[in-house]
Design a protein around this motif. Structure first.
Motif, PDB file in Angstrom:
ATOM      1  N   LEU A  53      56.046  41.119  44.653  1.00  0.00           N
ATOM      2  CA  LEU A  53      55.665  39.517  45.091  1.00  0.00           C
ATOM      3  C   LEU A  53      54.889  38.641  44.309  1.00  0.00           C
ATOM      4  O   LEU A  53      55.443  37.323  44.531  1.00  0.00           O
ATOM      5  CB  LEU A  53      55.458  39.534  46.318  1.00  0.00           C
ATOM      6  N   LEU A  54      53.698  38.945  43.555  1.00  0.00           N
ATOM      7  CA  LEU A  54      52.833  38.361  42.811  1.00  0.00           C
ATOM      8  C   LEU A  54      52.798  39.225  41.098  1.00  0.00           C
ATOM      9  O   LEU A  54      52.993  40.006  41.022  1.00  0.00           O
ATOM     10  CB  LEU A  54      51.095  38.030  43.463  1.00  0.00           C
ATOM     11  N   GLU A  55      52.344  38.319  40.087  1.00  0.00           N
ATOM     12  CA  GLU A  55      52.261  38.142  39.420  1.00  0.00           C
ATOM     13  C   GLU A  55      51.249  37.712  39.100  1.00  0.00           C
ATOM     14  O   GLU A  55      50.666  36.367  38.707  1.00  0.00           O
ATOM     15  CB  GLU A  55      53.185  38.433  38.260  1.00  0.00           C
ATOM     16  N   ARG A  56      50.134  38.743  37.692  1.00  0.00           N
ATOM     17  CA  ARG A  56      48.836  38.130  37.049  1.00  0.00           C
ATOM     18  C   ARG A  56      48.883  37.351  35.542  1.00  0.00           C
ATOM     19  O   ARG A  56      49.937  38.417  35.088  1.00  0.00           O
ATOM     20  CB  ARG A  56      47.193  38.826  37.250  1.00  0.00           C
ATOM     21  N   LYS A  57      48.735  35.932  35.663  1.00  0.00           N
ATOM     22  CA  LYS A  57      48.967  36.017  34.165  1.00  0.00           C
ATOM     23  C   LYS A  57      47.774  36.078  33.142  1.00  0.00           C
ATOM     24  O   LYS A  57      46.576  34.416  33.576  1.00  0.00           O
ATOM     25  CB  LYS A  57      49.523  34.263  34.158  1.00  0.00           C
ATOM     26  N   ALA A  93      55.679  28.555  46.976  1.00  0.00           N
ATOM     27  CA  ALA A  93      57.204  28.709  46.330  1.00  0.00           C
ATOM     28  C   ALA A  93      56.967  29.825  44.921  1.00  0.00           C
ATOM     29  O   ALA A  93      55.365  29.799  44.219  1.00  0.00           O
ATOM     30  CB  ALA A  93      57.436  27.008  45.476  1.00  0.00           C
ATOM     31  N   SER A  94      58.068  29.679  44.597  1.00  0.00           N
ATOM     32  CA  SER A  94      58.412  30.597  42.815  1.00  0.00           C
ATOM     33  C   SER A  94      57.668  30.423  42.001  1.00  0.00           C
ATOM     34  O   SER A  94      57.907  28.505  41.841  1.00  0.00           O
ATOM     35  CB  SER A  94      59.968  31.151  42.761  1.00  0.00           C
ATOM     36  N   ASP A  95      56.444  30.793  41.597  1.00  0.00           N
ATOM     37  CA  ASP A  95      55.819  30.215  39.864  1.00  0.00           C
ATOM     38  C   ASP A  95      54.856  29.501  40.511  1.00  0.00           C
ATOM     39  O   ASP A  95      53.931  28.922  39.373  1.00  0.00           O
ATOM     40  CB  ASP A  95      57.407  29.720  39.049  1.00  0.00           C
ATOM     41  N   ASP A  96      54.370  28.848  41.293  1.00  0.00           N
ATOM     42  CA  ASP A  96      53.544  28.141  42.374  1.00  0.00           C
ATOM     43  C   ASP A  96      52.904  29.810  42.038  1.00  0.00           C
ATOM     44  O   ASP A  96      52.360  30.650  42.036  1.00  0.00           O
ATOM     45  CB  ASP A  96      53.108  28.795  43.740  1.00  0.00           C
ATOM     46  N   CYS A  97      51.122  29.398  41.315  1.00  0.00           N
ATOM     47  CA  CYS A  97      49.939  29.645  41.287  1.00  0.00           C
ATOM     48  C   CYS A  97      48.898  29.751  42.539  1.00  0.00           C
ATOM     49  O   CYS A  97      49.572  28.536  43.270  1.00  0.00           O
ATOM     50  CB  CYS A  97      48.859  28.843  39.956  1.00  0.00           C
ATOM     51  N   LEU A  98      48.844  30.817  43.380  1.00  0.00           N
ATOM     52  CA  LEU A  98      47.862  30.512  44.123  1.00  0.00           C
ATOM     53  C   LEU A  98      46.162  30.405  44.227  1.00  0.00           C
ATOM     54  O   LEU A  98      46.024  29.876  42.822  1.00  0.00           O
ATOM     55  CB  LEU A  98      47.883  32.657  44.398  1.00  0.00           C
ATOM     56  N   PRO A  99      45.719  29.564  45.018  1.00  0.00           N
ATOM     57  CA  PRO A  99      44.392  29.615  45.342  1.00  0.00           C
ATOM     58  C   PRO A  99      43.354  30.231  44.840  1.00  0.00           C
ATOM     59  O   PRO A  99      43.962  31.395  44.290  1.00  0.00           O
ATOM     60  CB  PRO A  99      44.447  28.550  47.066  1.00  0.00           C
ATOM     61  N   SER A 100      42.213  29.350  44.364  1.00  0.00           N
ATOM     62  CA  SER A 100      41.929  30.899  43.729  1.00  0.00           C
ATOM     63  C   SER A 100      41.234  31.770  44.539  1.00  0.00           C
ATOM     64  O   SER A 100      41.380  31.465  46.448  1.00  0.00           O
ATOM     65  CB  SER A 100      40.040  30.058  43.828  1.00  0.00           C
ATOM     66  N   GLU A 101      41.096  32.896  44.240  1.00  0.00           N
ATOM     67  CA  GLU A 101      39.863  34.015  45.313  1.00  0.00           C
ATOM     68  C   GLU A 101      39.153  33.710  46.680  1.00  0.00           C
ATOM     69  O   GLU A 101      39.468  33.866  47.391  1.00  0.00           O
ATOM     70  CB  GLU A 101      39.567  35.180  44.833  1.00  0.00           C
ATOM     71  N   GLN A 102      37.835  32.315  46.086  1.00  0.00           N
ATOM     72  CA  GLN A 102      37.401  32.044  47.024  1.00  0.00           C
ATOM     73  C   GLN A 102      38.060  31.319  48.540  1.00  0.00           C
ATOM     74  O   GLN A 102      37.813  31.169  49.369  1.00  0.00           O
ATOM     75  CB  GLN A 102      36.403  31.136  45.945  1.00  0.00           C
ATOM     76  N   THR A 103      39.032  30.731  47.925  1.00  0.00           N
ATOM     77  CA  THR A 103      39.567  29.358  49.105  1.00  0.00           C
ATOM     78  C   THR A 103      40.547  30.089  49.537  1.00  0.00           C
ATOM     79  O   THR A 103      40.794  30.239  51.098  1.00  0.00           O
ATOM     80  CB  THR A 103      40.659  28.491  47.897  1.00  0.00           C
ATOM     81  N   LEU A 104      41.235  31.715  49.065  1.00  0.00           N
ATOM     82  CA  LEU A 104      42.200  32.272  50.054  1.00  0.00           C
ATOM     83  C   LEU A 104      40.978  32.927  50.956  1.00  0.00           C
ATOM     84  O   LEU A 104      41.386  33.302  52.701  1.00  0.00           O
ATOM     85  CB  LEU A 104      42.977  33.062  49.336  1.00  0.00           C
ATOM     86  N   SER A 110      60.658  36.511  44.387  1.00  0.00           N
ATOM     87  CA  SER A 110      59.949  37.675  45.137  1.00  0.00           C
ATOM     88  C   SER A 110      60.592  37.533  46.768  1.00  0.00           C
ATOM     89  O   SER A 110      60.282  38.811  47.542  1.00  0.00           O
ATOM     90  CB  SER A 110      58.326  37.065  45.738  1.00  0.00           C
ATOM     91  N   LEU A 111      61.798  37.258  46.957  1.00  0.00           N
ATOM     92  CA  LEU A 111      62.641  37.802  47.615  1.00  0.00           C
ATOM     93  C   LEU A 111      63.213  38.475  47.795  1.00  0.00           C
ATOM     94  O   LEU A 111      63.597  39.073  48.543  1.00  0.00           O
ATOM     95  CB  LEU A 111      63.724  35.830  48.429  1.00  0.00           C
ATOM     96  N   ASN A 112      63.688  39.234  46.668  1.00  0.00           N
ATOM     97  CA  ASN A 112      64.644  39.686  46.205  1.00  0.00           C
ATOM     98  C   ASN A 112      63.924  40.741  46.125  1.00  0.00           C
ATOM     99  O   ASN A 112      64.262  41.558  46.585  1.00  0.00           O
ATOM    100  CB  ASN A 112      65.064  39.238  44.774  1.00  0.00           C
ATOM    101  N   VAL A 113      62.559  41.100  46.100  1.00  0.00           N
ATOM    102  CA  VAL A 113      61.841  41.965  45.216  1.00  0.00           C
ATOM    103  C   VAL A 113      61.664  42.648  47.322  1.00  0.00           C
ATOM    104  O   VAL A 113      61.526  43.850  47.546  1.00  0.00           O
ATOM    105  CB  VAL A 113      60.221  41.977  45.334  1.00  0.00           C
ATOM    106  N   VAL A 127      46.840  34.168  39.414  1.00  0.00           N
ATOM    107  CA  VAL A 127      48.105  34.713  40.062  1.00  0.00           C
ATOM    108  C   VAL A 127      48.252  33.964  40.598  1.00  0.00           C
ATOM    109  O   VAL A 127      49.096  32.584  40.946  1.00  0.00           O
ATOM    110  CB  VAL A 127      47.318  35.331  41.315  1.00  0.00           C
ATOM    111  N   PHE A 128      50.349  34.693  39.804  1.00  0.00           N
ATOM    112  CA  PHE A 128      51.139  33.255  40.781  1.00  0.00           C
ATOM    113  C   PHE A 128      52.291  34.367  41.482  1.00  0.00           C
ATOM    114  O   PHE A 128      52.113  34.823  41.756  1.00  0.00           O
ATOM    115  CB  PHE A 128      52.367  32.774  39.362  1.00  0.00           C
TER     116      PHE A 128
END
Length: 205
Positions: free
Chosen positions: A62-66, A28-39, A77-80, A71-72
């Motif tokens: 669609l994603l942004e780094r904090k 969902a919007s503002d969710d943090c993605l799983p780690s690079e290793q997990t993905l 994201s839907l508008n983009v 990465v969130f």
């Protein structure tokens, strides 16, 4: 296929799968993605491929780094995604036949899932659009076009499928032009309120 071509193909595949998960609400919007290793383990690809795919989606908005957090999923994201699709449609030289073929693919699916998922208020919104078009009779003015578009979009939103909604939102400017053209040239495909009533009845049944 060379190693470079294979890597590019895998990267694009991971991009597509991540985008689908975002649009379907798995992330969902503002969710943090799983780690690079997990993905990487999830998609069964290397961390280099995952890093490239995530980086591409960051560039697309669609994603942004904090910094220091991860990465969130971008809030819009839907508008983009919708805007990206819309720009692609505007820039490419699509034929009327291709546009109509795409509608024939998308709109029956919108109606099918709307029949499964529409709420009473969404069904009422569709009825109001159809009733308003009927009240206008043969006065195919801008108001008729607005109600026609509102009907198609109400069906799409009732499907609850974010990808279908994104495609319909992206197609909306072209759909407006098409409806106006059909009406102005005396065509009945859009101007026949009976067709809309039949679609509504099928969704309600």
């Amino acid at each position: 296929m060379s190693n470079e071509e294979r890597r590019k193909s895998l990267t694009e595949d991971v991009q597509d799968r991540l985008m689908e998960m975002i649009l379907n609400g798995d992330f969902a919007s503002d969710d943090c993605l799983p780690s690079e290793q997990t993905l990487s383990e999830m998609f069964k690809v290397s961390r280099t491929t995952t890093r490239s795919a995530v980086g591409a989606l960051v560039e697309k908005g669609l994603l942004e780094r904090k910094h220091g957090k991860g990465v969130f999923v971008a809030h819009n994201s839907l508008n983009v995604t919708t805007e990206s699709l819309r720009l692609m449609m505007i820039r490419e030289n699509y034929s009327v036949a291709e546009f109509l073929e795409t509608r024939k693919i998308l709109e029956p699916q919108n109606a099918y899932y709307a029949a499964l998922r529409a709420t009473d208020s969404e069904l009422e919104q569709m009825r109001m659009c159809v009733d308003r078009m009927k009240a206008l009779g043969r006065n195919y003015d801008d108001e008729f076009t607005v109600q026609d578009i509102n009907f198609h979009m109400a069906v799409a939103y009732a499907s609850k499928n974010k990808l279908l909604i994104a495609f319909m939102e992206a197609m909306k400017p072209l759909l407006v032009k098409m409806i106006k053209y059909v009406i102005q040239t005396g065509g009945q495909a859009e101007a026949d309120v009976g067709i809309h009533r039949e679609v509504l009845d099928a969704i309600c049944s």
